[in-house]
Design an enzyme around this catalytic site. Sequence first.
Site, mmCIF file in Angstrom:
data_model
loop_
_atom_site.group_PDB
_atom_site.id
_atom_site.type_symbol
_atom_site.label_atom_id
_atom_site.label_comp_id
_atom_site.label_asym_id
_atom_site.label_seq_id
_atom_site.Cartn_x
_atom_site.Cartn_y
_atom_site.Cartn_z
ATOM 1 N N ASP A 84 10.999 25.988 57.626
ATOM 2 C CA ASP A 84 11.089 25.927 56.171
ATOM 3 C C ASP A 84 12.522 25.517 55.830
ATOM 4 O OD1 ASP A 84 10.476 26.160 53.493
ATOM 5 O OD2 ASP A 84 9.631 28.165 53.658
ATOM 6 N N ASP A 85 12.883 25.613 54.565
ATOM 7 C CA ASP A 85 14.223 25.218 54.170
ATOM 8 C C ASP A 85 15.270 25.973 54.981
ATOM 9 O OD1 ASP A 85 13.347 23.486 52.102
ATOM 10 O OD2 ASP A 85 13.042 25.208 50.793
#
Length: 287
Positions: free
Chosen positions: A96-97
């Site tokens: 994810d980020d």
Amino acid sequence: MEFSGEDITIDGHGSGTIDGQGQVWYDLALGVGGLYGRPIPFCLRNVKNAVAKNFQIVQSGKWNFVMLESQNILVDNITLSSTSDDFQNSWANVGDDCVSFKPGSTNIHVKNLTCYNSAGIAIGSLGQYEGVRDVVENITAEDVSLYGSRNGAYIKTYVGKRTYWPPQGGGGGNGYVRNVVFKNFHIENITASPVLIQQCTHWAGYNVPACADTPPTGFFSNISWSNFTGYMNEKVGTKAISWTCSPLATCEGFSFKDIDVKSSTGANGTYSCTNVVGYNSACQKTN
């Protein structure tokens, strides 16, 4: 593990490890990112004047390191790693980020960061909660290396109408992003645009209307991307800059300089701009 208070130092002395025991959650979630109850191993909540340094977080059940309702925080020499060991005959990008500046993030400086198999450095998502005003301002991210990332440095907002319920659905919020600097990024094997704004984030499976029917609002100003080097994955082609602003939003004061991220074949990157004040569709200045 959650900390609150003032004048706190958390020092792992280079060997401290927080193990989130995430495998059971990876198996249970089966790709449902917003599954309720997934644990977060480290959180600073309502903290003032703190240092967190010299430790690692592994196998997080959800996000690794969260800060909220806090100010004057220094985070230094932290290693994050979460991978699943339960895939067969498959390819998965489970990142994810690497860093996500969520609504309410102000006056933050990120420097000297290396991320593997992440989704990039993100502003947002914004506009997730109907009728709520989101604010992000005075952000700098510099000297960042991204390897195998999905995106580069990007801004993401939800669609303009609520769809289902957050966190898996959402939309219909508003607000602004201003005074953001992304500079000195090195990117290798990225699978989407290194320089990106996308204004129609949604979750599949909830009868999401077309973005053209429910465009989001918002105000985005004084945002710059500079000194980006590296190369893209063949999946993204050649699009180095992709600014797609909603017709109901305002995107102004955008700038880019020295974006030298090549395609997988070595071709120069191409540019695409939509509804960005001062630029045509090829991101050439018009004033």
